[in-house]
Design a protein around this motif. Structure first.
Motif, PDB file in Angstrom:
ATOM      1  N   UNK A 154     -24.274  -1.554  12.823  1.00 44.62           N
ATOM      2  CA  UNK A 154     -24.500  -2.628  13.777  1.00 44.62           C
ATOM      3  C   UNK A 154     -23.219  -3.420  14.034  1.00 44.62           C
ATOM      4  N   UNK A 155     -22.790  -3.476  15.290  1.00 45.87           N
ATOM      5  CA  UNK A 155     -21.678  -4.319  15.752  1.00 45.87           C
ATOM      6  C   UNK A 155     -20.476  -4.284  14.828  1.00 45.87           C
ATOM      7  N   UNK A 156     -19.855  -3.112  14.617  1.00 45.55           N
ATOM      8  CA  UNK A 156     -18.685  -3.045  13.737  1.00 45.55           C
ATOM      9  C   UNK A 156     -17.544  -3.899  14.270  1.00 45.55           C
ATOM     10  N   UNK A 157     -16.891  -4.632  13.363  1.00 48.30           N
ATOM     11  CA  UNK A 157     -15.856  -5.591  13.772  1.00 48.30           C
ATOM     12  C   UNK A 157     -14.515  -5.347  13.104  1.00 48.30           C
ATOM     13  N   UNK A 158     -14.502  -4.704  11.931  1.00 50.83           N
ATOM     14  CA  UNK A 158     -13.257  -4.458  11.206  1.00 50.83           C
ATOM     15  C   UNK A 158     -13.504  -3.353  10.194  1.00 50.83           C
ATOM     16  N   UNK A 159     -12.475  -2.527   9.929  1.00 56.08           N
ATOM     17  CA  UNK A 159     -12.608  -1.434   8.968  1.00 56.08           C
ATOM     18  C   UNK A 159     -11.367  -1.353   8.085  1.00 56.08           C
ATOM     19  N   UNK A 160     -11.577  -1.057   6.808  1.00 50.58           N
ATOM     20  CA  UNK A 160     -10.488  -0.911   5.858  1.00 50.58           C
ATOM     21  C   UNK A 160     -10.746   0.303   4.968  1.00 50.58           C
ATOM     22  N   UNK A 161      -9.686   1.126   4.781  1.00 55.21           N
ATOM     23  CA  UNK A 161      -9.770   2.293   3.903  1.00 55.21           C
ATOM     24  C   UNK A 161      -9.333   1.941   2.485  1.00 55.21           C
ATOM     25  N   UNK A 162      -9.986   2.582   1.507  1.00 55.57           N
ATOM     26  CA  UNK A 162      -9.612   2.489   0.098  1.00 55.57           C
ATOM     27  C   UNK A 162      -9.736   3.877  -0.508  1.00 55.57           C
ATOM     28  N   UNK A 163      -8.726   4.371  -1.260  1.00 52.45           N
ATOM     29  CA  UNK A 163      -8.870   5.676  -1.896  1.00 52.45           C
ATOM     30  C   UNK A 163     -10.081   5.706  -2.823  1.00 52.45           C
ATOM     31  N   UNK A 164     -10.882   6.764  -2.724  1.00 55.53           N
ATOM     32  CA  UNK A 164     -12.065   6.908  -3.566  1.00 55.53           C
ATOM     33  C   UNK A 164     -11.698   7.608  -4.867  1.00 55.53           C
ATOM     34  N   UNK A 165     -12.240   7.153  -5.963  1.00 57.83           N
ATOM     35  CA  UNK A 165     -11.986   7.757  -7.264  1.00 57.83           C
ATOM     36  C   UNK A 165     -13.165   8.609  -7.697  1.00 57.83           C
TER      37      UNK A 165
ATOM     38  N   UNK B 228       0.825  -1.201   0.000  1.00 59.24           N
ATOM     39  CA  UNK B 228       0.000   0.000   0.000  1.00 59.24           C
ATOM     40  C   UNK B 228       0.861   1.253   0.000  1.00 59.24           C
ATOM     41  N   UNK B 229       0.590   2.148  -0.944  1.00 56.50           N
ATOM     42  CA  UNK B 229       1.354   3.381  -1.079  1.00 56.50           C
ATOM     43  C   UNK B 229       0.805   4.447  -0.141  1.00 56.50           C
ATOM     44  N   UNK B 230       1.634   5.413   0.159  1.00 58.35           N
ATOM     45  CA  UNK B 230       1.174   6.556   0.920  1.00 58.35           C
ATOM     46  C   UNK B 230       0.317   7.415  -0.004  1.00 58.35           C
ATOM     47  N   UNK B 231      -0.855   7.777   0.456  1.00 65.42           N
ATOM     48  CA  UNK B 231      -1.776   8.543  -0.388  1.00 65.42           C
ATOM     49  C   UNK B 231      -1.830   9.980   0.123  1.00 65.42           C
ATOM     50  N   UNK B 232      -0.643  10.616   0.131  1.00 67.28           N
ATOM     51  CA  UNK B 232      -0.556  11.939   0.711  1.00 67.28           C
ATOM     52  C   UNK B 232      -1.421  12.947  -0.035  1.00 67.28           C
ATOM     53  N   UNK B 233      -1.618  12.730  -1.357  1.00 62.68           N
ATOM     54  CA  UNK B 233      -2.408  13.674  -2.134  1.00 62.68           C
ATOM     55  C   UNK B 233      -3.891  13.354  -2.072  1.00 62.68           C
ATOM     56  N   UNK B 234      -4.232  12.160  -1.614  1.00 57.94           N
ATOM     57  CA  UNK B 234      -5.622  11.726  -1.584  1.00 57.94           C
ATOM     58  C   UNK B 234      -6.247  12.059  -0.242  1.00 57.94           C
ATOM     59  N   UNK B 235      -7.385  12.711  -0.273  1.00 59.29           N
ATOM     60  CA  UNK B 235      -8.088  13.073   0.960  1.00 59.29           C
ATOM     61  C   UNK B 235      -9.451  12.411   1.071  1.00 59.29           C
ATOM     62  N   UNK B 236      -9.900  11.763   0.002  1.00 60.09           N
ATOM     63  CA  UNK B 236     -11.222  11.146  -0.001  1.00 60.09           C
ATOM     64  C   UNK B 236     -11.077   9.622  -0.062  1.00 60.09           C
ATOM     65  N   UNK B 237     -11.763   8.953   0.853  1.00 63.01           N
ATOM     66  CA  UNK B 237     -11.620   7.509   0.976  1.00 63.01           C
ATOM     67  C   UNK B 237     -12.984   6.838   1.104  1.00 63.01           C
ATOM     68  N   UNK B 238     -12.998   5.573   0.711  1.00 64.88           N
ATOM     69  CA  UNK B 238     -14.097   4.694   1.056  1.00 64.88           C
ATOM     70  C   UNK B 238     -13.694   3.934   2.315  1.00 64.88           C
ATOM     71  N   UNK B 239     -14.614   3.812   3.249  1.00 64.52           N
ATOM     72  CA  UNK B 239     -14.372   3.033   4.459  1.00 64.52           C
ATOM     73  C   UNK B 239     -15.276   1.810   4.415  1.00 64.52           C
ATOM     74  N   UNK B 240     -14.669   0.627   4.275  1.00 68.64           N
ATOM     75  CA  UNK B 240     -15.427  -0.626   4.312  1.00 68.64           C
ATOM     76  C   UNK B 240     -15.478  -1.112   5.760  1.00 68.64           C
ATOM     77  N   UNK B 241     -16.669  -1.526   6.185  1.00 63.73           N
ATOM     78  CA  UNK B 241     -16.882  -1.908   7.582  1.00 63.73           C
ATOM     79  C   UNK B 241     -17.489  -3.306   7.632  1.00 63.73           C
TER      80      UNK B 241
END
Length: 417
Positions: A406-417, A33-46
């Protein structure tokens, strides 16, 4: 602390031979995974829990059977209301490919667990199922990807085993390539021995590839050890024998993370609440304990169940979450998130804050790729809450932003396009 050459009295069944398959070219392997210093918008999968109660913690809300997705703005800290990404039973842990095109989810179930591969639409957040396979075990609690992205690595907590499954070029899952069953200690055949200690049951809780993909590290909560397997990265095979790191009695190792530079590793112990810092030698696969930092405050009378551990992308700050019960009726709380400053030269930790979480059951958290925010999954309160990370000292402060899940157990970020 002793780092054994082999697993000693811990008996492991041999790995399955690698199935015949075409090994993808290493030149085509996805980069980390690269550093997304220029990216400010993300999808959060839960990922969430299907049931209305888990690990003895009550929850009266209606159960869910979904992976949620929400939009997160790392410039403002705004987190939008979640929507359905995919429907699947008990998706309690997620992993995302390095190119962000694919997402993998476990179905934490007994007597057989599953792993599902999805293609991710980074515009809408929707997930399209590619295929679904058994994990090889039961009660699977953790998955990750090998550093090349060619294999999904699975910790089967319920059945006490680990497994690896091939990832094909289109992101779908291929064949099971390796399987190891952890088992109970056994004495020498025919030897007389003193009465055995209370039985321990193997419960591997994490499996993570080393920074250069030469080893996999497996904390086993039930056996109270960290196992280190040499990893055949071309064929997805865990080689035996494994090395074993003995831990303090009743430590209960849970989750593990490597520092961004690959020099150090950090463990959160579920039972003791200890945060343990190790130096890491990639050449030999050796973990050497350098510090134990207790997270349980002195004088606090509570049963501890620490949960998550994570580092900011620059490696300057470390966070760990604690779920607790107290009193004769096992009232929930006081829960917390511990904040530590990391000396990146020595790997040692200095405690800077214990952020009060009340009785929220902070089972999981995720740090956004810019390092500016920490999002906490409050399992009991059915919330994901946004905290701002102070760039000077790493301390957390509430933003007032939260969403209902409901009962969040894990979260992962993905850069949004």
């Amino acid at each position: 602390m002793k780092l054994a050459r082999s697993i000693g009295t811990i008996c492991l069944f041999a790995t399955l031979p690698a199935y015949a398959m075409q090994v993808q070219s290493s030149a085509a392997a996805a980069s980390r995974t690269k550093r997304h210093s220029a990216t400010k918008h993300f999808l959060l999968y839960i990922g969430s829990f299907t049931g209305s109660a888990h690990n003895g913690h009550p929850d009266a809300s209606a159960p869910s059977k979904v992976i949620y997705v929400a939009h997160f703005n790392a410039e403002t800290g705004e987190l939008n209301a979640p929507t359905l990404a995919a429907e699947v039973t008990n998706p309690s842990f997620l992993a995302v490919s390095a190119n962000h095109r694919f997402l993998y989810s476990i179905t934490e179930a007994e007597p057989e667990a599953f792993v599902t591969a999805y293609a991710a639409d980074t515009h809408t957040g929707r997930l399209r199922m590619l295929n679904k396979l058994p994990t090889g075990g039961a009660g699977t609690a953790f998955l990750s990807l090998a550093r090349t992205g060619k294999f999904v690595l699975l910790a089967n907590y319920g059945s006490g085993s680990i497994s690896a499954i091939q990832v094909l070029a289109d992101g779908s899952l291929g064949k099971l390539t390796s399987f190891v069953q952890h088992s109970l200690p056994r004495g020498p055949r025919g030897a007389r021995s003193t009465p055995p200690p209370p039985p321990t049951i193997p419960h591997p809780h994490t499996i993570i590839a080393s920074p250069r993909n030469h080893f996999v590290v497996v904390p086993d909560l039930g056996l109270n050890k960290i196992f280190i397997y040499e990893f055949d990265a071309a064929n997805g095979v865990f080689n035996l024998p494994a090395k074993a790191v003995d831990l303090a009695p009743d430590d209960g190792p849970r989750h593990f993370v490597f520092s961004p530079d690959g020099k150090f590793g950090y463990l959160i112990a579920q039972t003791s609440g200890n945060v343990e810092a190790f130096s890491w030698d990639e050449a030999s696969g050796a973990l050497t304990l350098i510090q134990t930092a207790p997270s349980l405050p002195k004088g606090l009378e509570a049963n501890n169940m620490s949960a998550e551990i994570g580092l900011t992308p620059d490696g300057r700050f470390l966070y760990e979450s604690n779920r607790r019960t107290h009193g004769s009726t096992r009232e929930l709380g006081p829960d917390s998130i511990g904040v530590y400053n990391v000396n990146r030269e020595t790997g040692t930790l200095t405690a800077v804050q214990e952020s009060d979480q009340g009785n929220a059951i902070p089972r999981c958290f995720s740090i956004d790729p810019t390092g500016g925010y920490l999002l906490v999954g409050a399992q009991q309160n059915n919330l994901v809450e946004v905290y701002r990370i102070d760039p000077q000292d790493g301390k957390l402060s509430k933003t007032g932003q939260s969403i209902s899940v409901h009962a969040p157990a894990c979260m992962q970020f993905v850069p949004a396009l």
